[in-house]
Every structure is written in C-alpha cells, then in structure tokens.
Design an enzyme around this catalytic site. Sequence first.
Site, mmCIF file in Angstrom:
data_model
loop_
_atom_site.group_PDB
_atom_site.id
_atom_site.type_symbol
_atom_site.label_atom_id
_atom_site.label_comp_id
_atom_site.label_asym_id
_atom_site.label_seq_id
_atom_site.Cartn_x
_atom_site.Cartn_y
_atom_site.Cartn_z
ATOM 1 C CG ASP A 66 -0.183 -0.591 2.265
ATOM 2 O OD1 ASP A 66 0.762 -0.770 2.798
ATOM 3 O OD2 ASP A 66 -1.137 -0.835 3.400
ATOM 4 C CG ASP A 79 -9.070 -1.317 12.050
ATOM 5 O OD1 ASP A 79 -7.749 -1.780 11.573
ATOM 6 O OD2 ASP A 79 -9.567 -0.038 11.570
ATOM 7 C CG HIS A 83 -5.662 -2.277 8.554
ATOM 8 N ND1 HIS A 83 -6.161 -0.956 9.407
ATOM 9 C CD2 HIS A 83 -4.823 -2.286 8.638
ATOM 10 C CE1 HIS A 83 -4.973 -0.387 9.674
ATOM 11 N NE2 HIS A 83 -4.450 -1.120 9.090
ATOM 12 C CD GLU A 125 -8.932 0.971 7.676
ATOM 13 O OE1 GLU A 125 -8.941 0.694 8.431
ATOM 14 O OE2 GLU A 125 -7.945 2.454 7.964
HETATM 15 C C1 GLP Z 1 -1.007 0.078 8.420
HETATM 16 C C2 GLP Z 1 -0.427 -0.216 6.737
HETATM 17 C C3 GLP Z 1 -0.615 -1.693 7.595
HETATM 18 C C4 GLP Z 1 0.344 -1.971 8.837
HETATM 19 C C5 GLP Z 1 -0.870 -1.616 10.209
HETATM 20 C C6 GLP Z 1 0.494 -1.380 11.432
HETATM 21 O O1 GLP Z 1 -1.776 0.759 9.305
HETATM 22 N N1 GLP Z 1 -0.644 -0.227 5.782
HETATM 23 O O2 GLP Z 1 0.127 -2.347 6.840
HETATM 24 O O3 GLP Z 1 0.244 -4.184 9.445
HETATM 25 O O4 GLP Z 1 0.258 -0.377 9.726
HETATM 26 O O5 GLP Z 1 1.046 -0.994 11.582
HETATM 27 P P1 GLP Z 1 2.312 -0.944 12.762
HETATM 28 O O6 GLP Z 1 3.086 -1.841 12.367
HETATM 29 O O7 GLP Z 1 2.967 0.065 13.168
HETATM 30 O O8 GLP Z 1 1.068 -0.841 14.091
#
Ligand code: GLP
Length: 262
Positions: free
Chosen positions: A67, A136, A138, A143
Amino acid sequence: MEVIISPDTETASGAAARVVARLVREKPNAVLGLATGSTPLKLYRKLIQLHNEEELDFSEVTTFNLDEYVGLEKEHPQSYHAFMWEHLFSQINIKPENVHIPDGMAKDIPVFCAAYERAIAEAGGIDLQVLGIGSDGHIGFNEPTSSFASRTRIKTLTQQTVQDNARFFDGDESQVPHHCITMGIGTIMDAKRCIMLAFGEEKAEAIAATVEGPVASMVPASILQHHPNAKVFIDNPAAAGLKLSDYYRWVYDGKPDWQRDA
Ligand code: GLP
C-alpha cells in the site's frame, strides 16, 4: 493458520526472517509482497543482516508493496516509498527496477491499480506476502467491511487508523492522508504464502479475532483462516487473547527445525 508465539519481538522476527530467507535461497527470483509499519522493522533488519553476513542474495528478487498513501510524493519522509528504501532496499542488493510500490501520486488511480495487478500477475504472482495488522484487524489498508474479493484500489482510512498512524506524522492527525492505494484482500489471498507479524498488547484483540474468531469482513485479517499457507508470528503480549495459545506453543515446540522454517 499456524500460530508461532515467541517470547519477544526479536525471536519472532528472526523466525519470520528464516522463512523469507529460505524461500529466497530456494527460489532466487522469488516475488515478495512487503508491508510497512513498525512491526516488520526487525524482520527487515534480520534480512539485511543475512544479506551482509550470509550472502543472502536479492539480485533476482522482485517485490510488491501492499500500500501507499494517496497524495504523498515518493520523497515525502512518511511515504511508504521512503520507508521501504530507508529500512530495507537501500541496504540489500535489490535492483530498483524490481521494486514495486503503489504510486500515491498516480493521476488516474483506477488505471494505476489495474496496471499494478497486471504487474503482479506478469511477475508470476506473489510467492510470499509479509503482513502486519492494524488494531482494527486491517491488512494492507483493507479496513473493516472491505470485500474479501477486492483487488488493488483506492480506500479511505478509518478514523482509528488515522489516529494510530499519526505517530509517524509527529503525532499530528491532520497530516495523515485519509486515502490510500492498497492491494485488495483478493490480491493478498492470491499470494502462495502469507506471513503475518503482530507485536504488543494493542494487537491482542485483533489477533484473537483473526485466528480464533469467525471469518468476517469486520476483521479483514480473519480471511487468512481460508488461506492454505498462512503463518502468524506474534510475541507473548499479542497472544494474550488466544484461547489455544498452549496448543500453538506445543505444536511449534514439537517441530524439527527444517519444518519451522518451511
Ligand atoms: C498501516 C499499514 C499496515 C500495517 C499497519 C500496522 O496501517 N498499512 O500494513 O500492518 O499500519 O502498523 P504497525 O506495524 O506500525 O502497528
């Protein structure tokens, strides 16, 4: 789904790195799906270490990132382009032309997304997809209520995700873009293998719902229950909500090394 509970993030990231490294050694032109966020940072550090110390070779590897934020230039310090180059690509011998990250500045987003899907298919599909998880549930930026059949497309972040990710933007929510381009859940599910990493108590609820809850679009990651080859690497705090944690530990402890890295 195979659940691997480690005492700390270092051990969990090392175990995940061995799975990636084994694939790259067995298939030097492997196609890797990669994730951003704080969670995979140690995994990337381990891969860099394996590259430096054990000649893990990325010269024929192709990558596709999950993404990117819409509206951020590649050079923006919080873009996922900048993240990936800083934390991984600049420190391994990957060819820049083999790196694919959605273009958050694409003029025609639907056309760009269709081309991204085509590029994945032309590369032969993703051999191994690395995933984190949002609080959440995702994956990528899919989402809750995202279609399980979705492909790469534009999405709107939830307010929760905007709040969660504000920490990367000096804590200033107003700077977090509200839109992103993300691989769809269908795109992710097409990967031959998925490895998810999740650390810390703030992920415990999402992990319990993903692994042991019903498969539901309210918890996008729960679709991994339908994936034939998905591993979830978590630390003790992220495992806190799992009912069968003793069973997952028992299964993993009983495996020979060759099977753990497979
Ligand atoms: C973002 C990314 C996800 C990732 C998530 C969790 O939203 N798009 O791919 O898994 O953050 O982030 P973190 O690993 O910093 O908790």
